[in-house]
Design an enzyme around this catalytic site. Structure first.
Site, short mmCIF file in Angstrom:
data_model
loop_
_atom_site.label_atom_id
_atom_site.label_comp_id
_atom_site.label_asym_id
_atom_site.label_seq_id
_atom_site.Cartn_x
_atom_site.Cartn_y
_atom_site.Cartn_z
CE LYS A 1 -19.46 -2.95 43.69
NZ LYS A 1 -18.07 -3.25 44.04
CG ASN B 1 -11.00 -3.51 44.97
OD1 ASN B 1 -11.98 -2.87 44.59
ND2 ASN B 1 -11.09 -4.48 45.86
CD GLU C 1 -23.17 -9.68 40.62
OE1 GLU C 1 -22.73 -9.22 39.55
OE2 GLU C 1 -22.44 -9.90 41.60
CG PHE D 1 -19.52 -7.14 65.33
CD1 PHE D 1 -18.21 -7.56 65.54
CD2 PHE D 1 -20.53 -8.09 65.30
CE1 PHE D 1 -17.91 -8.90 65.70
CE2 PHE D 1 -20.24 -9.44 65.47
CZ PHE D 1 -18.93 -9.84 65.66
CD GLU E 1 -14.92 -4.46 44.07
OE1 GLU E 1 -15.25 -3.36 43.60
OE2 GLU E 1 -14.73 -4.65 45.27
CD GLU F 1 -12.60 -7.54 45.85
OE1 GLU F 1 -12.01 -7.16 46.87
OE2 GLU F 1 -13.81 -7.30 45.65
P1 ADP Z 1 -17.30 -4.11 47.32
O1 ADP Z 1 -16.93 -3.13 46.26
O2 ADP Z 1 -18.21 -3.52 48.32
O3 ADP Z 1 -16.11 -4.79 47.88
P2 ADP Z 1 -17.92 -6.60 45.92
O4 ADP Z 1 -18.64 -6.69 44.63
O5 ADP Z 1 -16.47 -6.87 45.91
O6 ADP Z 1 -18.21 -5.19 46.57
O7 ADP Z 1 -18.65 -7.60 46.95
C1 ADP Z 1 -18.32 -7.63 48.31
C2 ADP Z 1 -18.71 -8.98 48.90
O8 ADP Z 1 -20.09 -9.25 48.72
C3 ADP Z 1 -18.01 -10.15 48.26
O9 ADP Z 1 -16.78 -10.39 48.85
C4 ADP Z 1 -19.01 -11.28 48.52
O10 ADP Z 1 -18.88 -11.75 49.84
C5 ADP Z 1 -20.33 -10.62 48.41
N1 ADP Z 1 -20.91 -10.75 47.07
C6 ADP Z 1 -20.85 -9.84 46.08
N2 ADP Z 1 -21.50 -10.26 44.99
C7 ADP Z 1 -21.99 -11.48 45.26
C8 ADP Z 1 -22.77 -12.45 44.54
N3 ADP Z 1 -23.17 -12.24 43.30
N4 ADP Z 1 -23.09 -13.60 45.15
C9 ADP Z 1 -22.70 -13.83 46.41
N5 ADP Z 1 -21.98 -12.97 47.15
C10 ADP Z 1 -21.62 -11.80 46.60
P1 ADP Z 2 -10.40 -4.22 50.47
O1 ADP Z 2 -11.08 -4.90 49.33
O2 ADP Z 2 -9.00 -3.76 50.25
O3 ADP Z 2 -10.60 -4.90 51.76
P2 ADP Z 2 -12.53 -2.46 50.90
O4 ADP Z 2 -13.41 -2.59 49.70
O5 ADP Z 2 -12.96 -3.07 52.16
O6 ADP Z 2 -11.09 -2.87 50.51
O7 ADP Z 2 -12.23 -0.93 51.11
C1 ADP Z 2 -11.00 -0.46 51.64
C2 ADP Z 2 -11.23 0.74 52.47
O8 ADP Z 2 -11.77 1.78 51.73
C3 ADP Z 2 -12.17 0.49 53.60
O9 ADP Z 2 -11.73 1.23 54.70
C4 ADP Z 2 -13.49 0.99 53.08
O10 ADP Z 2 -14.28 1.43 54.15
C5 ADP Z 2 -13.04 2.13 52.19
N1 ADP Z 2 -13.85 2.28 51.00
C6 ADP Z 2 -13.83 1.54 49.88
N2 ADP Z 2 -14.63 2.00 48.96
C7 ADP Z 2 -15.21 3.09 49.48
C8 ADP Z 2 -16.15 4.02 49.00
N3 ADP Z 2 -16.64 3.97 47.78
N4 ADP Z 2 -16.54 5.01 49.82
C9 ADP Z 2 -16.05 5.09 51.06
N5 ADP Z 2 -15.14 4.25 51.57
C10 ADP Z 2 -14.73 3.27 50.79
MG MG Z 3 -14.84 -5.95 46.88
#
Ligand code: ADP
Ligand code: ADP
Ligand code: MG
Length: 671
Positions: A116, A290, A200, A348, A288, A275
């Site tokens: 990230k 993906n 951030e 949940f 980020e 995203e």
């Molecule tokens: P991941 O790799 O776990 O998907 P992300 O960086 O995409 O991580 O963040 C996942 C979620 O967390 C986002 O969809 C958003 O809801 C929340 N989020 C992440 N960063 C921020 C931020 N700076 N401010 C508010 N919400 C955030």
């Molecule tokens: P999307 O943004 O497509 O919804 P997610 O960030 O939720 O994707 O991740 C997709 C799948 O991969 C989920 O099942 C999540 O649990 C798994 N996943 C994503 N990143 C990791 C990670 N770094 N380690 C373990 N599982 C992960």
């Molecule tokens: Mg994400």
């Protein structure tokens, strides 16, 4: 084009890739672990190779085993799905060394976007707007507090290697920074083996909106519109849609062009997702990228008419994209609900077990089901507890929502708990209908968690009428038995007493019915009078059918109806209702039955989930104040802190650190 591909994944995504490969005339190879021996993806593929033990680290995550399976079956390419090895650059490199094609981007792009901090810097350089903050690694708690104060509260602490919503914490003040930093660091270390955390700005009332990009090896990069994924629980997506009800054409274009610029900056090929977090003023910031197929890609497919997996395979085989940006047309509205094996009424918690009965809704123009399980299959503790993705499509958002509600009503799952009641509740909320979404939607709409009170208001009349008609049909069938003594045959009443049992309360409703007489294998419908209300029912329900599909007063309805040893259990719009149907005499006797109250468990701290007891903070004899930490239980890679709900004294501690806990297992007892 490839003759044979291997799918290095399991569950619904493996099944989904196999479907497209088959459509393209490509042979498929599945891989499976011990736990997946009888899984649907193994059954669907042309060939299957066993690759190890049940835990993913001993099967789906072992690169060598996947490569060996490719060589053994002569698969020319690998589709990684999502999760597992999909964003693993070592996997990509290992395949390249063996001249096996990776159906996805190159190692360089995976590497750049996998972290990230790195990807944020890269995005910034490519002219993409990023969330204000500190783009470096936080050294320690003191450093975290200093940076947080500079960025300005609230802030988001994030694991640089994070994913799947893990290793992330909001902090609104210095003391929250302290706790958040410790938790995020420890979670990041245990989940990702990398404890780097950065900070951030936390964007208030944010929406999560992402752009699907697609690129080939001939320099063509396009975007396929956006998906809104703001309905999240603990930063994990639950409901997604395309398009977003918030985005106008101008913002869509600006976001799309930035996403394309970022993809080009890393020479991206294949399907990927950029995203963004979007604030109330439609300012958007990069979160980020993906570098894989996204879970929620079906909603984009439904509105664009494209098959993303097919395009990924074609691009991997060296073909040019069949369309240019101007050729991308968005049509109608699509929604996706993630159906999870979890108990929405118990915060949940994941629910595992066998799918004793499993009947997904019928697919068609309006309904798509991506599932990886079948009746008799198991939801195991080893993998993500997602059962399926249920998508609906219609001409507009309102119609797509109505389709979703109907499809949820028809989704029949028994044997494990599932989140359909919760999804039905979200679909019924005014705020959802209005499209006033934010990632706080669930926290704000369900401040005390989810409970029955959140279900759409039920008009029990319909369910009562249907139960009476169904029971009457069963009773009539019994009354027709041969060999009865003349003059002693059963006399059918025209009025039944329906007892609705709810929260220990019983309400009685006399129901007069006039069933259609000509049906022998079920009911054709009929008229029922519940109190002063008259209900006209039409249905071709047959004996034993789990779904009652029909019309009530001219309106289409689907009700799930289970015949219990005594009475019926019906499900509609997320609600479950237990009904007994009695003759007048039976009702009279039933009133005399004693009621056994459930035992009082309020003195015990029970493990709310199966997991590992990381630590017990409380000692025997200790005085505890409400809000104090009692124990930490790790489950699903999350550390769950169990806090005292009220003041008390600890009488006995039953479990020690490191214990493996079952759901409802006693951890400690209060005096
Ligand atoms: P991941 O790799 O776990 O998907 P992300 O960086 O995409 O991580 O963040 C996942 C979620 O967390 C986002 O969809 C958003 O809801 C929340 N989020 C992440 N960063 C921020 C931020 N700076 N401010 C508010 N919400 C955030
Ligand atoms: P999307 O943004 O497509 O919804 P997610 O960030 O939720 O994707 O991740 C997709 C799948 O991969 C989920 O099942 C999540 O649990 C798994 N996943 C994503 N990143 C990791 C990670 N770094 N380690 C373990 N599982 C992960
Ligand atoms: Mg994400």
């Amino acid at each position: 084009m490839f003759k044979k591909i291997l799918i290095a994944n399991r569950g619904e995504i493996a099944c989904r890739v196999i479907k497209t490969a088959r459509k393209m005339g490509i042979q498929t190879v599945a891989v499976y672990s011990d736990a997946d021996r009888n899984a649907l993806h193994v059954e669907m593929a042309d060939e299957a190779v066993h690759i190890g033990d049940s835990p993913a680290a001993k099967s789906y995550l072992i690169i060598d085993r996947i490569i060996k399976a490719c060589k053994q079956t002569k698969a020319e390419a690998v589709h990684p799905g999502y999760g597992f090895l999909s964003e693993n650059k070592e996997f990509q490199k290992a395949l390249a060394k063996e001249k096996i094609v990776f159906i996805g981007p190159d190692a360089k792009a995976i590497e750049a976007m996998g972290d990230k901090i790195t990807s944020k810097k890269l995005a910034d350089k490519a002219g993409v707007s990023t969330v204000p903050g500190f783009m470096g690694v936080i050294k320690d708690t003191a450093h975290a507090k200093k940076i947080a104060a500079e960025v300005g509260f609230p802030v988001m602490l994030k694991a640089s290697a994070g994913g799947g919503g893990k290793g992330m914490r909001i902090a609104r003040n210095a003391s929250e920074v302290q706790e958040g930093f410790e938790r995020s660091t420890s979670e990041a270390k245990s989940s990702f083996g990398d404890d780097r955390v950065f900070i951030e700005k936390y964007i208030e009332q944010p929406r999560h909106i992402e752009i699907q990009v697609l690129a080939d090896r001939h320099g063509n990069t396009i975007y396929l519109g956006e998906r809104e994924c703001s309905i999240q629980r603990r930063h994990q997506k639950v409901i997604e849609e395309a398009p977003s009800p918030f985005i106008d054409a101008k913002t869509r274009k600006a976001m799309g062009e930035q996403a394309v610029a970022l993809a080009k900056a890393v020479d991206y090929v294949s399907a990927g997702t950029v995203e963004f977090i979007v604030d109330a003023k439609k300012n958007f910031y990069f979160l980020e990228m993906n570098t894989r197929l996204q879970v929620e890609h079906p909603v984009t497919e439904l509105v664009t008419g494209l098959d993303l997996v097919e395009l990924m395979i074609r691009v991997a085989a060296g073909e040019k994209l069949p369309l240019k940006q101007a050729g991308v047309k968005l049509n109608g509205w699509a929604l996706e609900s993630r159906i999870y094996a979890e108990d929405p009424y118990r915060n949940f918690l994941p629910s595992t077990g066998r799918l004793v009965r499993y009947i997904p809704p019928v697919e068609g123009k309006h309904v798509r089901v991506d599932t990886g399980v079948q009746q008799g299959g198991e939801i195991s503790v080893f993998y993500d507890p997602m059962i399926a993705k249920l998508c609906t499509w219609a001409k507009d958002r309102k119609a797509a929502t109505a389709q979703m509600r109907a499809a949820l009503d028809a989704y029949y799952i028994r044997g494990v708990s599932h989140n359909i009641p919760f999804l039905a509740s979200v679909m019924s909320k005014k705020r959802f209908e209005d499209g006033r979404l934010s990632t706080n939607f669930i926290a704000e709409e369900y401040p005390d968690g989810f409970s029955e009170a959140d279900l759409p208001a039920q008009e029990p009349t319909t369910l009562i009428a249907v139960a009476a008609l169904v029971h009457d049909a069963y009773a009539r069938r019994v009354a027709k038995i041969s060999g009865q003594i003349p003059g002693h045959g059963r006399i059918m009443p025209d009025t039944w007493t329906v007892v609705v049992k709810h929260n220990g309360k019983k309400d009685e409703y006399p129901v007069w019915i006039a069933p259609k007489q000509d049906e022998s294998d079920g009911i054709g419908g009929g008229t029922a009078k519940v109190g002063k209300k008259t209900v006209q029912v039409k249905s071709d329900w047959t004996f034993g059918a789990p779904l009652f599909i029909g019309e009530v007063n001219g309106k289409p309805i689907t009700i799930q109806i289970d015949r219990e040893p005594v009475g019926y259990r019906v499900f509609h719009d997320g609600a479950q209702l237990d009904l007994d149907v009695y003759t007048a005499r039976q009702a009279e006797l039933a009133r005399l039955m004693l009621h056994k109250p459930p035992p009082d468990l309020t003195k015990f701290l029970l493990s709310p989930m199966p997991g590992l007891l990381v630590s017990v903070a409380a000692k025997e004899g200790q005085e505890i104040k409400a809000g104090e930490t009692l124990a930490i239980v790790e489950a699903m890679k999350m550390e769950n802190v169990l806090k005292a709900e009220r003041d008390g004294v600890v009488k006995k501690v039953y479990e020690t650190n490191g214990a493996s806990l079952a759901v409802d297992q006693m951890i400690l007892e209060f005096e």
